[in-house]
Design a protein around this motif. Sequence first.
Motif, mmCIF file in Angstrom:
data_model
loop_
_atom_site.group_PDB
_atom_site.id
_atom_site.type_symbol
_atom_site.label_atom_id
_atom_site.label_comp_id
_atom_site.label_asym_id
_atom_site.label_seq_id
_atom_site.Cartn_x
_atom_site.Cartn_y
_atom_site.Cartn_z
ATOM 1 N N LEU A 194 6.549 -2.171 -13.837
ATOM 2 C CA LEU A 194 7.620 -2.155 -12.836
ATOM 3 C C LEU A 194 8.109 -3.573 -12.532
ATOM 4 N N ALA A 195 7.202 -4.535 -12.508
ATOM 5 C CA ALA A 195 7.587 -5.930 -12.261
ATOM 6 C C ALA A 195 8.514 -6.451 -13.359
ATOM 7 N N GLN A 196 8.323 -5.980 -14.584
ATOM 8 C CA GLN A 196 9.191 -6.388 -15.695
ATOM 9 C C GLN A 196 10.645 -5.972 -15.441
ATOM 10 N N TYR A 197 10.825 -4.929 -14.652
ATOM 11 C CA TYR A 197 12.165 -4.427 -14.332
ATOM 12 C C TYR A 197 12.613 -4.826 -12.924
ATOM 13 N N GLY A 198 11.804 -5.669 -12.274
ATOM 14 C CA GLY A 198 12.189 -6.186 -10.964
ATOM 15 C C GLY A 198 11.845 -5.298 -9.786
ATOM 16 N N PHE A 199 10.932 -4.359 -9.972
ATOM 17 C CA PHE A 199 10.549 -3.457 -8.888
ATOM 18 C C PHE A 199 9.158 -3.806 -8.375
ATOM 19 N N PRO A 200 9.017 -4.008 -7.069
ATOM 20 C CA PRO A 200 7.690 -4.256 -6.501
ATOM 21 C C PRO A 200 6.880 -2.956 -6.465
ATOM 22 N N PHE A 201 5.580 -3.070 -6.541
ATOM 23 C CA PHE A 201 4.696 -1.899 -6.505
ATOM 24 C C PHE A 201 3.356 -2.364 -5.971
ATOM 25 N N LYS A 239 -0.477 -1.488 -3.727
ATOM 26 C CA LYS A 239 -1.521 -0.458 -3.655
ATOM 27 C C LYS A 239 -1.121 0.672 -2.710
ATOM 28 N N SER A 240 -0.451 0.329 -1.629
ATOM 29 C CA SER A 240 -0.021 1.370 -0.688
ATOM 30 C C SER A 240 1.001 2.302 -1.349
ATOM 31 N N ASP A 241 1.817 1.792 -2.259
ATOM 32 C CA ASP A 241 2.757 2.627 -3.013
ATOM 33 C C ASP A 241 2.003 3.544 -3.977
ATOM 34 N N HIS A 242 0.967 2.990 -4.585
ATOM 35 C CA HIS A 242 0.212 3.731 -5.599
ATOM 36 C C HIS A 242 -0.491 4.958 -5.024
ATOM 37 N N ALA A 243 -0.840 4.914 -3.758
ATOM 38 C CA ALA A 243 -1.579 6.020 -3.138
ATOM 39 C C ALA A 243 -0.874 7.360 -3.318
ATOM 40 N N GLN A 244 0.443 7.364 -3.331
ATOM 41 C CA GLN A 244 1.173 8.631 -3.470
ATOM 42 C C GLN A 244 1.171 9.167 -4.903
ATOM 43 N N TYR A 245 0.627 8.406 -5.857
ATOM 44 C CA TYR A 245 0.562 8.813 -7.253
ATOM 45 C C TYR A 245 -0.809 9.380 -7.637
ATOM 46 N N VAL A 246 -1.810 9.136 -6.804
ATOM 47 C CA VAL A 246 -3.188 9.491 -7.138
ATOM 48 C C VAL A 246 -3.366 11.004 -7.198
ATOM 49 N N ALA A 247 -3.948 11.455 -8.321
ATOM 50 C CA ALA A 247 -4.319 12.863 -8.532
ATOM 51 C C ALA A 247 -3.131 13.816 -8.451
#
Length: 110
Positions: free
Chosen positions: A32-39, A41-49
């Motif tokens: 995502l950083a390669q495309y200029g988007f921040p990401f 750990k708090s964002d990642h929580a919604q992707y888990v499982a």
Amino acid sequence: MDLSSKNFIFFDMDGLLLDTETLYYETRKEVLAQYGFPFEKSDHAQYVARGFADTIEKLQQLVGDKQLGQVVFEKAMKLYQQRITASQVQLKKGTRELLTYLNDQGKNAM
């Protein structure tokens, strides 16, 4: 724990023995950083499982483009697989001890 009457123990390594969530987070963040988007750990929580279909949908929403979201997912998964192959995934706490214990129990049962 008496395992003498047990012949097999089954469990899922992904997330139980291996810390795959950290690796998923790191690879998504990097792509995502390669495309200029921040990401974060708090964002990642919604992707888990949630499964890959949900992950792709969330990435598409995050970047605002279906095709780019798919590309981000595919690049992150490729990077994830490369790191798994290169043994760049951490064991969860207690994994070695558990596997050693189970191995010892198996030897003692013979």
